[in-house]
Design a protein around this motif. Structure first.
Motif, PDB file in Angstrom:
ATOM      1  N   LEU A 222       0.831  -1.204   0.000  1.00 28.14           N
ATOM      2  CA  LEU A 222       0.000   0.000   0.000  1.00 28.14           C
ATOM      3  C   LEU A 222       0.866   1.256   0.000  1.00 28.14           C
ATOM      4  CD1 LEU A 222      -2.892   1.075   0.127  1.00 28.14           C
ATOM      5  CD2 LEU A 222      -2.725   1.028   2.620  1.00 28.14           C
ATOM      6  N   ALA A 223       1.952   1.224   0.757  1.00 18.25           N
ATOM      7  CA  ALA A 223       2.881   2.354   0.738  1.00 18.25           C
ATOM      8  C   ALA A 223       3.538   2.504  -0.633  1.00 18.25           C
ATOM      9  CB  ALA A 223       3.944   2.173   1.823  1.00 18.25           C
ATOM     10  N   LEU A 224       3.835   1.371  -1.266  1.00 16.31           N
ATOM     11  CA  LEU A 224       4.445   1.406  -2.590  1.00 16.31           C
ATOM     12  C   LEU A 224       3.480   1.941  -3.645  1.00 16.31           C
ATOM     13  CD1 LEU A 224       7.159   0.664  -3.880  1.00 16.31           C
ATOM     14  CD2 LEU A 224       6.217  -1.590  -4.401  1.00 16.31           C
ATOM     15  N   ALA A 225       2.184   1.812  -3.387  1.00 14.59           N
ATOM     16  CA  ALA A 225       1.191   2.318  -4.332  1.00 14.59           C
ATOM     17  C   ALA A 225       1.238   3.837  -4.460  1.00 14.59           C
ATOM     18  CB  ALA A 225      -0.204   1.871  -3.908  1.00 14.59           C
ATOM     19  N   LEU A 226       1.851   4.516  -3.508  1.00 16.75           N
ATOM     20  CA  LEU A 226       2.006   5.966  -3.620  1.00 16.75           C
ATOM     21  C   LEU A 226       2.934   6.333  -4.771  1.00 16.75           C
ATOM     22  CD1 LEU A 226       2.353   6.864   0.168  1.00 16.75           C
ATOM     23  CD2 LEU A 226       0.299   7.019  -1.269  1.00 16.75           C
ATOM     24  N   LEU A 227       3.822   5.407  -5.147  1.00 15.16           N
ATOM     25  CA  LEU A 227       4.715   5.642  -6.277  1.00 15.16           C
ATOM     26  C   LEU A 227       4.078   5.238  -7.595  1.00 15.16           C
ATOM     27  CD1 LEU A 227       8.160   4.392  -4.902  1.00 15.16           C
ATOM     28  CD2 LEU A 227       7.322   6.733  -5.058  1.00 15.16           C
TER      29      LEU A 227
END
Length: 297
Positions: A222-227
């Motif tokens: 989910l944090a990686l989805a910010l990229l």
């Protein structure tokens, strides 16, 4: 001893590969793709490769040796990132487990109290429907209503999450049935049960820990989805899998804990030299065991 250490090392290697290496490698690949094609629009791998080639060219390294060194550096970098991602997931799994079990931080307690009250109202309404059901017929209606109530919680909810209530239900049901404090009795029970029981409980605990770790990977995706927004689909899928596995493994683990008490509570009483007049642990006997184990605290 050498054989034992070799077997232990192989088991640890298998667990590392299954729990950390493979998920970490997949996460590393997703992170590289996100960093290359994501919001930054920067080819991270290509940029590092060009910089490394330039450094090696300036040092006068031959092309064949240069390619070999670049490959080795790339493999080493991927392994380091993979190991780091795995260790980060294990660290994140600790707060994920606390949240799933209902131990929310102080700033989230108002929401936790609201969700607990909401679950409590739903359980009370379902329980009242069970009590109001007629006794006529084969009892299928009452059984159906009881199943609907138990799907919310086996006992009146005290946690904001289903998983937390299911785990705490084991402690409440053991106390109500036997008068035993499960937290005080469990370490002593663990000493009197056979190895087969220990293996079954350890397997259940490992399954629950694996489900929690899957939830930690979902948080990282989910944090990686910010990229790169497509990674959100991976995060959602991983989160749903973790949610389903948490419910099933928590239920199985709680059932195992109750089963251990059901079958071996009398062995604990015998080990403590406490009489069981009816060849079973009654609430009175359970209270005596609990007082003995608490040692006045």
């Amino acid at each position: 001893m050498t054989g034992f250490l070799s077997a232990l090392g192989s088991r640890l290697a298998e667990r590392w590969v299954s729990l950390l290496a493979i998920p970490g490698l997949l996460y590393t690949a997703a992170a590289l793709v996100a960093a290359t094609y994501g919001w930054w629009q920067v080819g991270i791998v290509g940029l590092l490769d060009r910089q490394a080639r330039a450094r090696l060219s300036e040092s006068g390294v031959t092309p064949s040796l240069r390619n070999a060194m670049l490959t080795a550096l790339l493999v080493a970098g991927i392994l380091l990132v993979t190991a780091g991602a795995g260790l980060l997931a294990r660290a994140i799994a600790v707060p994920v487990e606390l949240v799933c079990c209902g131990a929310w931080p102080r700033w989230a307690r108002p929401l936790a109290r609201h969700l607990t009250k909401r679950r409590g109202r739903r359980w009370t309404e379902a329980h009242e429907r069970v009590l109001a059901a007629p006794d006529e017929g084969d009892g299928s209606l009452r059984a159906e209503l009881a199943a609907a109530r138990n799907a919310i919680a086996l006992v009146p909810p005290s946690c904001p999450t289903w998983t937390g209530d299911r785990l705490q239900a084991a402690e409440v049901r053991v106390r109500n049935e036997y008068g035993l404090d499960l937290a005080s009795c469990w370490p002593r029970l663990w000493l009197v049960v056979p190895d087969t029981v220990r293996d079954a409980v350890s397997t259940g605990r490992d399954g629950f820990a694996s489900a929690v770790l899957t939830g930690a990977w979902a948080v990282m995706y989910l944090a990686l989805a910010l990229l790169w927004w497509p990674v959100a689909a991976i995060a959602l899928t991983t989160g749903l899998v973790s949610w389903w596995r948490l419910r099933t493994t928590a239920a199985a683990l709680a059932e195992l804990a109750e089963s251990v008490v059901d079958v071996h509570a009398i062995d604990l009483a015998a080990a403590l030299r406490i009489d069981t007049p009816h060849d079973r642990v009654t609430p009175d006997v359970g209270h005596l065991i609990t007082e003995r184990l608490r040692k006045g605290t």
